[in-house]
Motif scaffolding. Structure first.
Motif, PDB file in Angstrom:
ATOM      1  N   ALA A 170       0.865  -1.179   0.000  1.00 61.27           N
ATOM      2  CA  ALA A 170       0.000   0.000   0.000  1.00 61.27           C
ATOM      3  C   ALA A 170       0.902   1.230   0.000  1.00 61.27           C
ATOM      4  O   ALA A 170       1.977   1.217   0.595  1.00 61.27           O
ATOM      5  CB  ALA A 170      -0.901  -0.008   1.222  1.00 61.27           C
ATOM      6  N   TYR A 171       0.466   2.262  -0.666  1.00 61.65           N
ATOM      7  CA  TYR A 171       1.298   3.465  -0.695  1.00 61.65           C
ATOM      8  C   TYR A 171       0.414   4.696  -0.747  1.00 61.65           C
ATOM      9  O   TYR A 171      -0.682   4.686  -1.310  1.00 61.65           O
ATOM     10  CB  TYR A 171       2.272   3.446  -1.885  1.00 61.65           C
ATOM     11  N   SER A 172       0.924   5.762  -0.115  1.00 63.64           N
ATOM     12  CA  SER A 172       0.177   7.005  -0.065  1.00 63.64           C
ATOM     13  C   SER A 172       1.091   8.121   0.400  1.00 63.64           C
ATOM     14  O   SER A 172       1.767   7.969   1.424  1.00 63.64           O
ATOM     15  CB  SER A 172      -1.011   6.867   0.890  1.00 63.64           C
ATOM     16  N   ARG A 173       1.128   9.197  -0.362  1.00 64.40           N
ATOM     17  CA  ARG A 173       1.835  10.413   0.035  1.00 64.40           C
ATOM     18  C   ARG A 173       3.255  10.137   0.503  1.00 64.40           C
ATOM     19  O   ARG A 173       3.681  10.594   1.556  1.00 64.40           O
ATOM     20  CB  ARG A 173       1.059  11.137   1.140  1.00 64.40           C
ATOM     21  N   GLY A 174       3.979   9.359  -0.264  1.00 62.03           N
ATOM     22  CA  GLY A 174       5.376   9.102   0.029  1.00 62.03           C
ATOM     23  C   GLY A 174       5.632   7.998   1.025  1.00 62.03           C
ATOM     24  O   GLY A 174       6.783   7.636   1.266  1.00 62.03           O
ATOM     25  N   SER A 175       4.588   7.450   1.615  1.00 65.96           N
ATOM     26  CA  SER A 175       4.758   6.335   2.542  1.00 65.96           C
ATOM     27  C   SER A 175       4.318   5.035   1.879  1.00 65.96           C
ATOM     28  O   SER A 175       3.490   5.050   0.972  1.00 65.96           O
ATOM     29  CB  SER A 175       3.925   6.565   3.810  1.00 65.96           C
ATOM     30  N   GLU A 176       4.870   3.950   2.358  1.00 72.10           N
ATOM     31  CA  GLU A 176       4.478   2.658   1.821  1.00 72.10           C
ATOM     32  C   GLU A 176       4.521   1.601   2.916  1.00 72.10           C
ATOM     33  O   GLU A 176       5.292   1.704   3.867  1.00 72.10           O
ATOM     34  CB  GLU A 176       5.358   2.247   0.634  1.00 72.10           C
ATOM     35  N   TRP A 177       3.676   0.596   2.749  1.00 79.19           N
ATOM     36  CA  TRP A 177       3.570  -0.480   3.714  1.00 79.19           C
ATOM     37  C   TRP A 177       3.506  -1.797   2.949  1.00 79.19           C
ATOM     38  O   TRP A 177       2.737  -1.923   1.992  1.00 79.19           O
ATOM     39  CB  TRP A 177       2.294  -0.326   4.542  1.00 79.19           C
ATOM     40  N   TRP A 178       4.285  -2.771   3.389  1.00 82.82           N
ATOM     41  CA  TRP A 178       4.396  -4.051   2.716  1.00 82.82           C
ATOM     42  C   TRP A 178       3.746  -5.173   3.524  1.00 82.82           C
ATOM     43  O   TRP A 178       3.829  -5.195   4.753  1.00 82.82           O
ATOM     44  CB  TRP A 178       5.875  -4.424   2.509  1.00 82.82           C
ATOM     45  N   GLY A 179       3.150  -6.090   2.797  1.00 85.23           N
ATOM     46  CA  GLY A 179       2.706  -7.331   3.402  1.00 85.23           C
ATOM     47  C   GLY A 179       3.868  -8.291   3.511  1.00 85.23           C
ATOM     48  O   GLY A 179       4.959  -8.035   2.994  1.00 85.23           O
ATOM     49  N   GLN A 180       3.655  -9.417   4.134  1.00 81.72           N
ATOM     50  CA  GLN A 180       4.740 -10.348   4.414  1.00 81.72           C
ATOM     51  C   GLN A 180       5.062 -11.284   3.257  1.00 81.72           C
ATOM     52  O   GLN A 180       6.087 -11.948   3.302  1.00 81.72           O
ATOM     53  CB  GLN A 180       4.416 -11.186   5.665  1.00 81.72           C
ATOM     54  N   GLY A 181       4.242 -11.346   2.243  1.00 81.76           N
ATOM     55  CA  GLY A 181       4.519 -12.218   1.108  1.00 81.76           C
ATOM     56  C   GLY A 181       3.840 -13.565   1.227  1.00 81.76           C
ATOM     57  O   GLY A 181       3.653 -14.091   2.320  1.00 81.76           O
ATOM     58  N   THR A 182       3.498 -14.106   0.082  1.00 76.08           N
ATOM     59  CA  THR A 182       2.911 -15.442   0.017  1.00 76.08           C
ATOM     60  C   THR A 182       3.575 -16.194  -1.143  1.00 76.08           C
ATOM     61  O   THR A 182       3.749 -15.642  -2.229  1.00 76.08           O
ATOM     62  CB  THR A 182       1.380 -15.366  -0.135  1.00 76.08           C
ATOM     63  N   GLN A 183       3.945 -17.434  -0.897  1.00 77.68           N
ATOM     64  CA  GLN A 183       4.705 -18.214  -1.869  1.00 77.68           C
ATOM     65  C   GLN A 183       3.785 -18.836  -2.913  1.00 77.68           C
ATOM     66  O   GLN A 183       2.786 -19.477  -2.560  1.00 77.68           O
ATOM     67  CB  GLN A 183       5.492 -19.322  -1.163  1.00 77.68           C
ATOM     68  N   VAL A 184       4.133 -18.646  -4.159  1.00 78.05           N
ATOM     69  CA  VAL A 184       3.452 -19.314  -5.282  1.00 78.05           C
ATOM     70  C   VAL A 184       4.481 -20.189  -5.989  1.00 78.05           C
ATOM     71  O   VAL A 184       5.536 -19.699  -6.396  1.00 78.05           O
ATOM     72  CB  VAL A 184       2.853 -18.287  -6.262  1.00 78.05           C
ATOM     73  N   THR A 185       4.165 -21.448  -6.104  1.00 77.79           N
ATOM     74  CA  THR A 185       5.044 -22.389  -6.791  1.00 77.79           C
ATOM     75  C   THR A 185       4.269 -23.048  -7.916  1.00 77.79           C
ATOM     76  O   THR A 185       3.200 -23.619  -7.681  1.00 77.79           O
ATOM     77  CB  THR A 185       5.589 -23.449  -5.830  1.00 77.79           C
ATOM     78  N   VAL A 186       4.802 -22.931  -9.119  1.00 77.04           N
ATOM     79  CA  VAL A 186       4.148 -23.506 -10.299  1.00 77.04           C
ATOM     80  C   VAL A 186       5.007 -24.647 -10.814  1.00 77.04           C
ATOM     81  O   VAL A 186       6.163 -24.440 -11.188  1.00 77.04           O
ATOM     82  CB  VAL A 186       3.944 -22.447 -11.391  1.00 77.04           C
ATOM     83  N   SER A 187       4.431 -25.825 -10.828  1.00 78.03           N
ATOM     84  CA  SER A 187       5.180 -26.993 -11.292  1.00 78.03           C
ATOM     85  C   SER A 187       4.912 -27.232 -12.770  1.00 78.03           C
ATOM     86  O   SER A 187       3.823 -26.971 -13.269  1.00 78.03           O
ATOM     87  CB  SER A 187       4.790 -28.226 -10.478  1.00 78.03           C
ATOM     88  N   SER A 188       5.908 -27.745 -13.446  1.00 74.07           N
ATOM     89  CA  SER A 188       5.757 -27.989 -14.888  1.00 74.07           C
ATOM     90  C   SER A 188       5.198 -29.377 -15.163  1.00 74.07           C
ATOM     91  O   SER A 188       5.065 -30.197 -14.287  1.00 74.07           O
ATOM     92  CB  SER A 188       7.115 -27.839 -15.565  1.00 74.07           C
TER      93      SER A 188
END
Length: 114
Positions: free
Chosen positions: A96-114
């Motif tokens: 998320a970002y607003s007026r020069g500030s930003e906030w990050w989530g912790q991330g979620t892993q996506v794995t795509v197998s062939s």
């Protein structure tokens, strides 16, 4: 603002996933949300965003395969991904970002197998 990303997992190539990014703040905290990913051995890269007016933008590598949407009542932004490829394997983050500030989530892993 605190963000919680979820919805990642293991999927076969050609499959689909829907990621969620839930914000702890009010509805305004999801006015500007961007999605990033960090593939193994690479720097974090921007892939998509939703703007205050509801318009969306995508990087070329995911254009036509991803869609960002927003639900203000749930304070949630979604990233729907289809036709996934092994090269989409990454940790996906929302910001998320607003007026020069930003906030990050912790991330979620996506794995795509062939």
């Amino acid at each position: 603002v605190q963000l919680q990303a979820s919805g990642g997992g293991l999927v076969q190539a050609g499959g689909s996933l829907k990621l969620s990014c839930v914000a702890s703040g009010g509805a305004s905290s999801i006015r500007n949300i961007a999605w990033y990913r960090q593939r193994p051995g690479r720097e974090r890269e921007w892939i998509a965003r939703i703007n205050p007016d509801g318009s969306t933008d995508y990087t070329d590598s995911v254009k036509g395969r991803c869609a960002v949407s927003r639900n203000y009542a749930k304070r949630t932004v979604y990233l729907e991904m289809s036709n996934l490829r092994p090269e989409d394997t990454a940790v996906y983050y929302c910001k998320a970002y607003s007026r020069g500030s930003e906030w990050w989530g912790q991330g979620t892993q996506v794995t795509v197998s062939s």
